[in-house]
Design an enzyme around this catalytic site. Structure first.
Site, PDB file in Angstrom:
ATOM      1  N   TYR A 155       0.925  -1.339  -0.016  1.00 62.06           N
ATOM      2  CA  TYR A 155      -0.055   0.001  -0.052  1.00 62.06           C
ATOM      3  C   TYR A 155       0.821   1.282   0.071  1.00 62.06           C
ATOM      4  O   TYR A 155       1.863   1.258   0.626  1.00 62.06           O
ATOM      5  CB  TYR A 155      -0.953   0.138   1.200  1.00 62.06           C
ATOM      6  N   ASP A 250       9.291   3.031  -0.206  1.00 58.73           N
ATOM      7  CA  ASP A 250       8.273   3.413   0.686  1.00 58.73           C
ATOM      8  C   ASP A 250       8.426   3.118   1.960  1.00 58.73           C
ATOM      9  O   ASP A 250       8.098   2.083   2.299  1.00 58.73           O
ATOM     10  CB  ASP A 250       6.891   3.172   0.037  1.00 58.73           C
ATOM     11  N   LYS A 278       4.057   8.996   8.905  1.00 55.85           N
ATOM     12  CA  LYS A 278       3.801   8.414  10.204  1.00 55.85           C
ATOM     13  C   LYS A 278       5.049   8.777  11.472  1.00 55.85           C
ATOM     14  O   LYS A 278       4.668   9.885  12.040  1.00 55.85           O
ATOM     15  CB  LYS A 278       3.962   6.972  10.225  1.00 55.85           C
TER      16      LYS A 278
HETATM   17  C1  PLP Z   1       0.594   4.625   5.635  1.00 55.69           C
HETATM   18  C2  PLP Z   1       1.128   4.480   4.387  1.00 55.69           C
HETATM   19  C3  PLP Z   1       1.041   5.247   3.325  1.00 55.69           C
HETATM   20  C4  PLP Z   1       0.187   6.564   3.400  1.00 55.69           C
HETATM   21  O1  PLP Z   1       0.115   7.333   4.209  1.00 55.69           O
HETATM   22  P1  PLP Z   1      -0.861   8.519   4.673  1.00 55.69           P
HETATM   23  O2  PLP Z   1      -0.372   9.281   5.578  1.00 55.69           O
HETATM   24  O3  PLP Z   1      -2.311   7.596   5.256  1.00 55.69           O
HETATM   25  O4  PLP Z   1      -1.482   9.030   3.538  1.00 55.69           O
HETATM   26  C5  PLP Z   1       2.042   5.213   2.636  1.00 55.69           C
HETATM   27  N1  PLP Z   1       2.688   4.003   2.274  1.00 55.69           N
HETATM   28  C6  PLP Z   1       2.849   3.158   3.335  1.00 55.69           C
HETATM   29  C7  PLP Z   1       3.710   2.132   3.189  1.00 55.69           C
HETATM   30  C8  PLP Z   1       1.999   3.276   4.369  1.00 55.69           C
HETATM   31  O5  PLP Z   1       2.029   2.352   5.395  1.00 55.69           O
END
Ligand code: PLP
Length: 438
Positions: A155, A250, A278
């Site tokens: 994701y 990511d 995060k």
């Molecule tokens: C949570 C997450 C996102 C998206 O971040 P948001 O702040 O919710 O838009 C993208 N990549 C990874 C790996 C994530 O865990």
């Protein structure tokens, strides 16, 4: 005293949460502002939180829970830590937002570049979604190519090109390919199974010359927790270098959670670009993307790739994030998280052994997932062999007894620095009873 006595076995959703959810559904689609919060994957209604402190949350009906969601990753020090509250307070006194450069964002950029060696320059944004979306536009602008490669179950936020075979809420709700994404966009995204070198080679042989970027969660953490097989991440580095493709890690989930330099430090791989979010926000809405200076300099105002944000580098958010990173460093956070993670792991493995269950447990530092399957999990296909009905029962039993795990099998659990051995002992006790009741 038997701790279960202070947490009676049945504590149904209290009336205030129910009333709030009814009201919420009237004004907010599905009653929630992010789909996974709706409990669709586990059944029942979500609870509403009143406050959170340390590793505990209290709902509006007064139930106390040990929390292993940690606001989906950001709360690595635990909830509402004093140093972050003070930093927010102090920064806010000087002004909440300026839209003019401020010293905090420079300090944040410097800190990120020092902690993550592959990042030579970085730009701040307000969410992980913005970080990945911007990194992909940048990679396309830099290479002059359009195709994107991602992995099944990873994701990367909810921008159009990335909602193809996505994990997290999109997966939980059974339609990874969202309505509203034009097929022309989705056509430019190639999806591969994780940990499959042969499929990777085949795609790059055929289409390597048109692939702008390969984006990957180096430890996929949005379909449960999946780890790369030895050599797989190096293979990604080698094949993207060979074909002139930008390699994007990511690390929105893993960045600053597992080590100062993220998975790339642990695995010794240098990506071209990295996405963050995060943990760096300390609970405030923050994301970032950065990497090779020659690529980052393609961004406006220096280069032709446009990217902007009214609230990017917001002083209050930067102050909160900086306080979190400073405390992690000062308190030797990663060492403690590994130690307490091991305590949990020992307890879980012990419980599984006693119950004669062969469910698959994966952990890296403070991230963990128990898959309700006996099959080893190397990709999304394996993860989907999990027994979701049993997971659902387990989840509700734990919740009813004061332990809150993520409301989906396809999510990673998070330990914070506020979790102590006593919390892990209680959790093990509750989890053992939950597994016995399956
Ligand atoms: C949570 C997450 C996102 C998206 O971040 P948001 O702040 O919710 O838009 C993208 N990549 C990874 C790996 C994530 O865990």
């Amino acid at each position: 005293m038997n701790t279960l006595q202070t947490f009676p076995l049945t504590m149904p959703n209290g009336p205030i949460s129910t009333k709030l959810f009814d009201l919420a559904k009237k004004y907010i689609p599905g009653g929630v502002n992010s789909p996974v919060r709706a409990f669709r994957n586990v059944g029942g209604d979500p609870f509403f939180v009143q406050r959170a402190k340390g590793c505990r949350i209290w709902d509006v009906d007064g139930r106390e829970m040990i929390d292993f969601v940690g606001t989906w990753g950001p709360a690595i020090l635990g909830h509402a830590p004093i140093p972050i509250l003070e930093a927010i307070n102090n920064a806010a006194k000087e002004g909440v937002s300026f839209g003019i450069p401020n010293p905090y964002e420079v300090k944040m950029a410097q800190t990120i570049c020092e902690w993550v060696p592959s990042i030579q320059k970085v730009r701040m944004v307000s969410s992980g979604t913005e970080a990945t979306m911007s990194a992909i536009r940048l990679a396309r602008g830099f290479t002059g190519r359009h195709r994107l490669v991602k992995f099944d179950g990873c994701y990367h936020g909810h921008s159009d090109s990335l909602l193809v075979a996505a994990g997290s809420g999109a997966l939980t709700h059974g339609h990874p390919d969202s309505a509203g994404v034009p097929p022309a966009f989705a056509d430019l995204t190639s999806v591969l199974p994780f940990n499959d070198e042969a499929a990777l080679e085949e795609l790059f042989e055929k289409k390597g010359h048109e692939i702008a970027a390969l984006i990957v969660e180096p430890y996929p953490a949005n379909a449960g927790l999946i780890l790369p097989k030895p050599g797989f991440l190096q293979k990604l580095r080698d094949i993207t270098t060979k074909h002139g493709t930008v390699l994007i890690f990511d690390e929105v989930m893993t960045g600053f959670r597992l080590a100062k330099g993220g998975v790339q430090e642990l695995e010794g791989i240098t990506p071209d670009l990295t996405c963050l979010g995060k943990v760096i926000g300390g609970g405030m809405p923050v994301g970032a993307f950065g990497g090779r200076a020659d690529i980052m300099d393609y961004l406006a105002p220096l280069g032709p790739v446009y990217q902007a944000g009214t609230l990017s580098g917001n002083p209050v958010a930067m102050a909160a994030g900086l306080a979190q990173l400073r405390e992690l460093d000062k308190q030797k956070g990663y060492a403690y998280l590994e130690e307490i993670g091991q305590v949990m792991e020992d307890a879980v493995l012990d419980v599984l052994k006693k119950k004669g269950l062969n469910y698959r447990w994966y952990r890296k530092g403070s991230m963990f997932c128990l898959f309700f399957t006996e099959k080893e999990v190397h990709n999304l296909h394996d993860a989907k062999t999990s027994d979701l009905a049993s997971f659902r029962k387990f989840f509700h039993h734990c919740l009813d007894n004061g332990v809150y795990f993520a409301p989906s099998q396809f999510e990673t659990g998070f330990i914070s620095m506020a979790h102590a051995k006593a919390d892990m002992d209680r959790t093990a006790e509750v989890a053992a009873a939950a597994l016995a009741a399956l």
